[in-house]
Design a protein around this motif. Structure first.
Motif, mmCIF file in Angstrom:
data_model
loop_
_atom_site.group_PDB
_atom_site.id
_atom_site.type_symbol
_atom_site.label_atom_id
_atom_site.label_comp_id
_atom_site.label_asym_id
_atom_site.label_seq_id
_atom_site.Cartn_x
_atom_site.Cartn_y
_atom_site.Cartn_z
ATOM 1 N N UNK C 20 0.826 -1.226 0.000
ATOM 2 C CA UNK C 20 0.000 0.000 0.000
ATOM 3 C C UNK C 20 0.857 1.272 0.000
ATOM 4 N N UNK C 21 1.912 1.276 0.851
ATOM 5 C CA UNK C 21 2.758 2.483 0.917
ATOM 6 C C UNK C 21 3.373 2.739 -0.458
ATOM 7 N N UNK C 22 3.793 1.656 -1.124
ATOM 8 C CA UNK C 22 4.433 1.825 -2.440
ATOM 9 C C UNK C 22 3.436 2.390 -3.432
ATOM 10 N N UNK C 23 2.179 1.937 -3.324
ATOM 11 C CA UNK C 23 1.169 2.439 -4.264
ATOM 12 C C UNK C 23 0.994 3.947 -4.096
ATOM 13 N N UNK C 24 0.927 4.371 -2.822
ATOM 14 C CA UNK C 24 0.764 5.812 -2.567
ATOM 15 C C UNK C 24 1.974 6.569 -3.110
ATOM 16 N N UNK C 25 3.168 6.030 -2.824
ATOM 17 C CA UNK C 25 4.393 6.698 -3.302
ATOM 18 C C UNK C 25 4.346 6.800 -4.816
ATOM 19 N N UNK C 26 3.913 5.706 -5.477
ATOM 20 C CA UNK C 26 3.846 5.702 -6.942
ATOM 21 C C UNK C 26 2.942 6.795 -7.439
ATOM 22 N N UNK C 28 1.968 9.481 -5.944
ATOM 23 C CA UNK C 28 2.534 10.815 -5.660
ATOM 24 C C UNK C 28 3.597 11.174 -6.689
ATOM 25 N N UNK C 29 4.542 10.213 -6.886
ATOM 26 C CA UNK C 29 5.669 10.506 -7.773
ATOM 27 C C UNK C 29 5.186 10.813 -9.180
ATOM 28 N N UNK C 31 2.322 11.969 -10.150
ATOM 29 C CA UNK C 31 1.647 13.285 -10.265
ATOM 30 C C UNK C 31 2.688 14.403 -10.242
ATOM 31 N N UNK C 32 3.663 14.259 -9.335
ATOM 32 C CA UNK C 32 4.714 15.297 -9.278
ATOM 33 C C UNK C 32 5.401 15.371 -10.643
ATOM 34 N N UNK C 33 5.721 14.204 -11.175
ATOM 35 C CA UNK C 33 6.399 14.174 -12.485
ATOM 36 C C UNK C 33 5.534 14.843 -13.538
ATOM 37 N N UNK C 34 4.233 14.516 -13.474
ATOM 38 C CA UNK C 34 3.295 15.080 -14.463
ATOM 39 C C UNK C 34 3.336 16.603 -14.402
ATOM 40 N N UNK C 35 3.265 17.102 -13.174
ATOM 41 C CA UNK C 35 3.260 18.578 -13.034
ATOM 42 C C UNK C 35 4.597 19.141 -13.515
ATOM 43 N N UNK C 36 5.683 18.471 -13.110
ATOM 44 C CA UNK C 36 7.012 18.954 -13.545
ATOM 45 C C UNK C 36 7.072 19.013 -15.062
ATOM 46 N N UNK C 37 6.581 17.964 -15.681
ATOM 47 C CA UNK C 37 6.702 17.870 -17.145
ATOM 48 C C UNK C 37 6.079 19.112 -17.784
ATOM 49 N N UNK C 38 4.937 19.543 -17.215
ATOM 50 C CA UNK C 38 4.234 20.639 -17.894
ATOM 51 C C UNK C 38 4.673 21.998 -17.386
ATOM 52 N N UNK C 39 5.036 22.076 -16.107
ATOM 53 C CA UNK C 39 5.264 23.420 -15.558
ATOM 54 C C UNK C 39 6.751 23.764 -15.517
ATOM 55 N N UNK C 40 7.538 22.806 -15.102
ATOM 56 C CA UNK C 40 8.934 23.167 -14.825
ATOM 57 C C UNK C 40 9.771 23.078 -16.094
ATOM 58 N N UNK C 41 9.639 21.956 -16.783
ATOM 59 C CA UNK C 41 10.582 21.728 -17.892
ATOM 60 C C UNK C 41 10.159 22.552 -19.112
ATOM 61 N N UNK C 219 9.315 10.197 -12.752
ATOM 62 C CA UNK C 219 8.180 9.419 -13.277
ATOM 63 C C UNK C 219 8.550 7.939 -13.345
ATOM 64 N N UNK C 220 9.811 7.689 -13.666
ATOM 65 C CA UNK C 220 10.259 6.277 -13.726
ATOM 66 C C UNK C 220 10.062 5.613 -12.363
#
Lengths: 255, 237, 253, 66
Positions: C20-26, C28-29, C31-41, C219-220
């Motif tokens: 379960x913890x891994x699923x939550x981490x997945x 989270x990661x 979504x963060x990657x998704x946001x980074x892809x569009x906003x940061x990079x 994201x990986x």
């Protein structure tokens, strides 16, 4: 029936010493020759597989004839002909491989082989070699026939004889991996479809390399120089790796 | 003297079901064991494990003192199997079939051995004909010759009588009788009379387990028939 | 020799407590990657433009390609599908060595996860190709390799349904699993080394700027966690079904 | 509007549908797999309850016979 007097079995220390009269287990190579001899003799007597593969190749050429009858003859055909030829080889070999275990399975002969003191790698090599021989025999007929029927479209370049190399390397790979896959699918439901479904993706890299080498040989000129050598080397590499893997895994598949 | 066949705790599991369940017995050299039992009692599976055709899930088999798991090829060199599938190539002649197996087993002077065997089974005159043209009885006789090509110490018989006409059965018994010297036999069959007539050891199996294993003379015919009816009645898998 | 008791993967072991913890981490990661892809990079530059404009403090002189953002999920998902295939091959080898049905179950599930991620790779690759080159399909090395991988995994799963006897099915599947694991890298290499004559491939991946690298990394990691969690979830379900079958069988006789 | 700016962003709008489709289908695939697992787990649990009842009933029947 006189049975030569067996030496009394001595106390079995490590392993009961085989009494003199008991057969000595022959070398792997001798067993390989015996198995191959049996396959070839059986096939050349009935010619069942050779005839069906040969006719099948001609039928495929007829279908090509219809397919290409509306194409303009000329240079493009040469580029396409390498691929067409290999499509012919792949589907003809699929037919041959599907039947390669027919004789064995029909009379429970597989169990006859499994009963003998014989390691399964030898069975694999013998069966792969016989499949290769049949495939090459059919190719020797089908490839010239292909060029005979499509001579009006285009004549292969001067370097065409080089085409033999990828054909042989490809056939070795097809026979090797094909034997492993046909053993697996020999006793599953829907075995022909299953063989094709497994065979085409697994053989894809070899096909890719061989078609590019054959096309390079047919077209000739500059394309020949850089692509031919690389493709042939990759095809040969594929053969070595996959036949080794098939040889090692064969023991699990046939018992 | 080493027992010809020693089996300890032999088990074979197919998915959830135990086809052979913890079977143990030993057979002296030269014995003839007949195995009886209803369909699905595990008789054929037991025989196939003795022939190293099927891998046991547990337990071990020693043939002539050699462990089948450690040295399967040594065991295979001394075992012959006769079953209702002839294991012969229909498009090869009788002689070619036997020569093929003789060379595979590494029999010294295969040509002489094959002719000797064909004489024994009385088919020397048909040795150049393809096996496809043979009757069921003749095919079975060539199959016996094949099983004896490597002069096996242990001969396994799996329903050998199925599909044989009375005359062929008679020849079959005669052949088995002629090669019995010093060989150990294990036969699986539904034929009560035939099985008991040839055997000096009897085993009854049901649902993968050994119900009774005894010397044939310890069991008189009547008691045996009652035992068989009871196991066949209850033992249907 | 005492049969060394190999530790069989079973539900309730440490991976299940972590799942379960891994699923939550997945989640989270990714979504963060998704946001980074569009906003940061910063978006990647495409074809050159007639002039140059000052946007956000940097001089932009070519078309900004948003479609390239698909790449940030495309590559990680593809990597995870290879990892899943590697896991499947690992369990296949273990099955052939120990002949324990449990490893065959694990190999099957790993193959399913591999198929899932290959399908996701094909989807993202498809959309990117559609926009990038305007065609629905090109026999470009990457896409053909994934197509071959998908076909082999499908063939593996179809083969499993074609054989009933558990032991033979497991053995044949294990062999195909190993053959697939050997075959795919060769396919990956062959399609790259031999230039297909149709049209030269413009390899966009090229140099990855640090932010892109980080984003892909995040994201990986996220996708690996998602893959692992799905694997354990599926493993628990299949084990439960197997137990139900076992109890049914016990009840029968 | 400044033509260069327009050109710079010219690919954004046309590429939008593919971008959205890509991500949407991505999550759809994951969702489908999770739903399949959930459905399978529920079905298996239901069968397990059924079996537990059968075992309990069989146990009580054998107790009453003794």
């Amino acid at each position: 029936m006189t049975r030569s007097q067996k030496a009394p079995a001595a106390r079995p220390a490590a392993q009961a010493p085989a009494p003199a009269a008991r057969p000595q287990r022959p070398s792997g190579f001798a067993q390989y020759k015996t198995l191959l001899g049996k396959d070839l003799r059986q096939e050349f007597r009935t010619k069942e597989m050779l005839v069906s593969m040969g006719i099948y190749a001609v039928l495929v050429i007829v279908v090509y004839g219809v397919a290409l009858s509306f194409a303009r003859p000329g240079g493009e055909f040469l580029e396409v002909s390498g691929g067409l030829l290999w499509a012919l080889v792949v589907f003809t070999s699929l037919l041959g491989l599907g039947r390669s275990f027919a004789a064995e399975k029909e009379n429970g002969c597989i169990e006859g082989l499994l009963l003998a003191p014989l390691d399964r790698g030898v069975v694999f090599l013998a069966k792969a070699t016989s499949n290769l021989v049949f495939l090459l025999v059919v190719e020797v007929i089908a490839v010239p026939l292909f060029w005979f029927f499509f001579s009006s479209f285009a004549h292969p370049g001067a370097s065409a004889p080089l085409m033999v190399a990828p054909l042989v390397v490809g056939s070795v790979g097809i026979a090797g991996v094909g034997t492993l896959l046909s053993t697996i699918t020999a006793n599953t439901r829907g075995k022909d479809v299953m063989l094709a479904l497994l065979f085409v993706p697994v053989i894809f890299p070899l096909l890719y390399a061989c078609v590019s080498a054959t096309t390079a040989a047919l077209v000739g000129g500059d394309a020949l120089a850089d692509v031919f050598g690389m493709s042939l080397a990759l095809a040969a590499g594929y053969d070595v790796i996959m036949i080794l893997a098939s040889w090692v895994l064969y023991d699990f598949v046939v018992s | 003297m080493d027992a010809a066949i020693e089996v300890r705790g032999l088990t074979k599991q197919f998915g959830g079901r135990r086809a052979v369940d913890d079977v143990s017995f030993a057979l002296p050299r030269g014995a003839f064991l007949s195995v009886f039992g209803p369909n699905g009692a595990g008789k054929t599976t037991l025989l196939r494990m003795l022939a190293t055709l099927t891998r046991p899930s547990a337990g071990d088999i020693r043939v002539g003192g050699v462990d089948a798991k450690e040295e399967p090829d040594a065991v295979r060199a001394s075992v012959g199997l006769i079953s209702h599938s002839a294991m012969l190539y229909p498009d090869l002649t009788a002689e070619e079939n036997l020569l093929f197996y003789a060379r595979l087993y590494g029999v010294p002077d295969p040509e002489r051995r094959v002719l000797e065997l064909l004489d024994a089974v009385g088919l020397r005159h048909r040795r150049l004909d393809r096996v496809r043209t043979f009757s069921r009885g003749m095919t079975q006789r060539v199959s016996i010759a094949r099983a004896l090509v490597n002069d096996p110490a242990v001969v396994l018989l799996d329903e050998p009588y199925s599909g044989l006409d009375p005359h062929a059965v008679e020849i079959f018994d005669e052949l088995i009788g002629s090669v019995r010297a010093e060989r150990t036999f294990v036969m699986v069959s539904h034929d009560l009379e035939k099985g008991r007539a040839l055997a000096d050891h009897v085993m009854v199996m049901a649902r993968g387990r050994v119900v009774r294993f005894a010397r044939a003379d310890e069991l008189d015919a009547e008691e045996f028939r009652a035992l068989y009816r009871s196991t066949v009645g209850t033992g249907v898998a | 020799m005492t049969k060394k008791t190999t530790k069989l993967p079973e539900t309730g072991q440490w991976p299940d407590r972590v799942a379960p913890a891994v699923l939550v981490a997945g989640a989270l990661l990714t979504t963060v990657g998704f946001l980074m892809a569009f906003l940061v990079v910063p978006p990647v530059g495409g074809a050159a433009v007639g002039g140059a404009e000052l946007i956000g403090g940097s001089l932009i002189s070519n078309k900004l390609l948003i479609s390239q953002k698909i790449f940030f999920f495309h590559m990680p998902v593809a990597m995870v599908s290879f990892c899943a295939l590697a896991f499947a091959a690992y369990y296949c080898v273990w099955f052939l060595v120990t002949r324990e049905q449990r490893f065959d179950t694990c190999a099957k599930i790993a193959m399913e996860i591999s198929l899932l991620f290959v399908v996701m790779t094909m989807i993202t690759g498809e959309m990117w190709t559609r926009f990038e080159w305007g065609v629905w399909w090109t026999w470009e090395p990457r896409l053909t390799t994934y197509l071959v991988l998908m076909l082999i995994v499908i063939a593996y799963l179809v083969l499993r349904n074609m054989i009933d006897e558990p032991e033979r099915r497991a053995t044949f599947s294990a062999v195909i699993g190993i053959i697939a694991f050997v075959d795919v890298p060769i396919c990956f290499m062959v399609t790259r080394l031999i230039p297909s004559s149709i049209h030269p491939v413009v390899v966009r991946e090229g140099g990855m700027s640090p932010e892109m690298g980080l984003c892909v990394g995040v994201i990986m990691a996220g996708m690996l966690c998602v893959g692992f969690a799905l694997y354990r979830l599926r493993f628990r379900q299949v084990r439960l079904e197997q137990r139900v079958e076992a109890v049914k069988e016990l009840l029968e006789d | 509007m400044n033509p260069i700016l327009v050109e710079i962003y010219s690919t954004v709008i046309p590429s939008a549908p593919y971008l959205i489709a890509a991500y949407a289908l991505l999550w759809a695939a994951l969702l489908v797999y999770v739903l399949m697992i959930m459905r399978g787990t529920k079905r298996a649990e239901a069968q397990m309850r059924l079996l537990e009842e059968a075992v309990a009933e069989q146990a009580s029947r054998s107790r009453s016979e003794r």
